[in-house]
Design a protein around this motif. Structure first.
Motif, short mmCIF file in Angstrom:
data_model
loop_
_atom_site.label_atom_id
_atom_site.label_comp_id
_atom_site.label_asym_id
_atom_site.label_seq_id
_atom_site.Cartn_x
_atom_site.Cartn_y
_atom_site.Cartn_z
N PHE A 41 0.83 -1.20 0.00
CA PHE A 41 0.00 0.00 0.00
C PHE A 41 0.87 1.25 0.00
O PHE A 41 0.60 2.23 -0.71
N GLY A 42 1.95 1.22 0.79
CA GLY A 42 2.87 2.36 0.83
C GLY A 42 3.54 2.61 -0.50
O GLY A 42 3.78 3.77 -0.87
N ALA A 43 3.83 1.54 -1.23
CA ALA A 43 4.44 1.69 -2.56
C ALA A 43 3.48 2.38 -3.52
O ALA A 43 3.88 3.22 -4.33
N ILE A 44 2.21 2.04 -3.41
CA ILE A 44 1.20 2.67 -4.28
C ILE A 44 1.06 4.15 -3.94
O ILE A 44 1.07 5.01 -4.81
N PHE A 71 1.35 8.73 -8.99
CA PHE A 71 -0.11 8.69 -9.00
C PHE A 71 -0.67 8.80 -7.58
O PHE A 71 -1.62 9.55 -7.32
N GLY A 72 -0.06 8.07 -6.63
CA GLY A 72 -0.52 8.12 -5.24
C GLY A 72 -0.37 9.50 -4.64
O GLY A 72 -1.24 9.98 -3.92
N LYS A 73 0.73 10.15 -4.94
CA LYS A 73 0.95 11.51 -4.42
C LYS A 73 -0.05 12.50 -5.00
O LYS A 73 -0.51 13.40 -4.30
N ILE A 74 -0.39 12.32 -6.28
CA ILE A 74 -1.40 13.20 -6.89
C ILE A 74 -2.75 12.99 -6.23
O ILE A 74 -3.48 13.95 -5.94
N ILE A 107 -3.30 11.89 -3.16
CA ILE A 107 -3.25 12.45 -1.80
C ILE A 107 -3.33 13.97 -1.85
O ILE A 107 -4.04 14.60 -1.05
N ALA A 108 -2.62 14.59 -2.79
CA ALA A 108 -2.67 16.05 -2.92
C ALA A 108 -4.07 16.52 -3.27
O ALA A 108 -4.55 17.52 -2.73
N GLY A 109 -4.75 15.77 -4.14
CA GLY A 109 -6.14 16.11 -4.47
C GLY A 109 -7.06 16.00 -3.27
O GLY A 109 -7.94 16.84 -3.06
N PHE A 110 -6.83 14.97 -2.45
CA PHE A 110 -7.64 14.80 -1.24
C PHE A 110 -7.40 15.96 -0.27
O PHE A 110 -8.35 16.52 0.28
N VAL A 111 -6.15 16.31 -0.08
CA VAL A 111 -5.83 17.41 0.84
C VAL A 111 -6.41 18.73 0.33
O VAL A 111 -6.98 19.51 1.10
N TYR A 112 -6.31 18.97 -0.99
CA TYR A 112 -6.90 20.18 -1.56
C TYR A 112 -8.41 20.18 -1.36
O TYR A 112 -8.99 21.20 -0.97
N ALA A 113 -9.05 19.03 -1.61
CA ALA A 113 -10.51 18.94 -1.44
C ALA A 113 -10.90 19.22 0.01
O ALA A 113 -11.91 19.88 0.28
N LEU A 114 -10.09 18.74 0.93
CA LEU A 114 -10.36 18.97 2.35
C LEU A 114 -10.31 20.46 2.68
O LEU A 114 -11.24 21.00 3.29
N PHE A 115 -9.25 21.13 2.24
CA PHE A 115 -9.13 22.56 2.53
C PHE A 115 -10.16 23.39 1.76
O PHE A 115 -10.65 24.39 2.27
N TYR A 116 -10.47 22.99 0.54
CA TYR A 116 -11.48 23.70 -0.24
C TYR A 116 -12.85 23.60 0.44
O TYR A 116 -13.56 24.58 0.58
N HIS A 117 -13.18 22.39 0.87
CA HIS A 117 -14.46 22.16 1.54
C HIS A 117 -14.54 22.98 2.83
O HIS A 117 -15.57 23.60 3.13
N THR A 171 -2.86 23.73 1.11
CA THR A 171 -2.37 22.45 0.60
C THR A 171 -0.85 22.49 0.45
O THR A 171 -0.15 21.55 0.86
N ALA A 172 -0.33 23.56 -0.13
CA ALA A 172 1.12 23.69 -0.31
C ALA A 172 1.84 23.72 1.04
O ALA A 172 2.88 23.07 1.21
N LEU A 173 1.30 24.44 2.01
CA LEU A 173 1.90 24.49 3.33
C LEU A 173 1.88 23.12 4.01
O LEU A 173 2.84 22.75 4.69
N THR A 174 0.80 22.40 3.82
CA THR A 174 0.71 21.05 4.41
C THR A 174 1.75 20.13 3.80
O THR A 174 2.44 19.39 4.50
N TRP A 175 1.90 20.18 2.47
CA TRP A 175 2.92 19.35 1.81
C TRP A 175 4.31 19.76 2.23
O TRP A 175 5.17 18.92 2.48
N TYR A 176 4.56 21.05 2.35
CA TYR A 176 5.87 21.53 2.80
C TYR A 176 6.15 21.05 4.22
O TYR A 176 7.24 20.59 4.52
N ALA A 177 5.15 21.15 5.11
CA ALA A 177 5.33 20.74 6.50
C ALA A 177 5.58 19.23 6.61
O ALA A 177 6.32 18.79 7.50
N THR A 178 5.01 18.44 5.73
CA THR A 178 5.22 16.99 5.81
C THR A 178 6.56 16.58 5.21
O THR A 178 7.05 15.49 5.50
N LEU A 179 7.17 17.44 4.40
CA LEU A 179 8.46 17.11 3.80
C LEU A 179 9.62 17.46 4.71
O LEU A 179 10.73 17.00 4.49
N ILE A 180 9.37 18.28 5.70
CA ILE A 180 10.46 18.71 6.61
C ILE A 180 10.82 17.59 7.56
O ILE A 180 10.14 16.80 8.00
#
Length: 98
Positions: A30-33, A38-41, A43-53, A89-98
């Motif tokens: 599952f982690g490989a997927i 594709f998996g990162k896209i 997840i990014a779409g889910f995070v964007y949808a969450l913040f948009y909502h 979304t960008a801040l969330t991705w940045y924070a998770t990469l640190i």
């Protein structure tokens, strides 16, 4: 559309929890997927949808209070929702990469 994306993302989250409970091999697959492009896209779409909502929900709270119904205000707040969602979304991705 964000509600549908959030529902699909919640199913993905449940599948991830099942993979964790199923053991290392299932979790690694599952982690490989999710680690793929594709998996990162997804997840990014889910995070964007969450913040948009969330942002649009706050916008609707102002509408419930009778504010922001003028066309110019509605257009500005609509763009604000898109921009705030993208920034969060960008801040969330940045924070998770640190």
């Amino acid at each position: 559309m964000t509600g549908v994306a959030l529902s699909a993302g919640t199913l993905l989250f449940v599948a991830w929890l099942i993979a964790i409970a199923s053991g290392d091999e299932s979790y690694d697959q599952f982690g490989a997927i999710l680690g793929s492009i594709f998996g990162k896209i997804v997840i990014a779409g889910f995070v964007y949808a969450l913040f948009y909502h969330l942002s649009n929900g706050i916008r609707h709270l102002f509408w419930d209070a009778g504010k922001g119904f003028e066309m110019e205000q509605a257009t500005r707040s609509g763009w604000a929702v898109v921009i705030v969602s993208a920034a969060a979304t960008a801040l969330t991705w940045y924070a998770t990469l640190i």
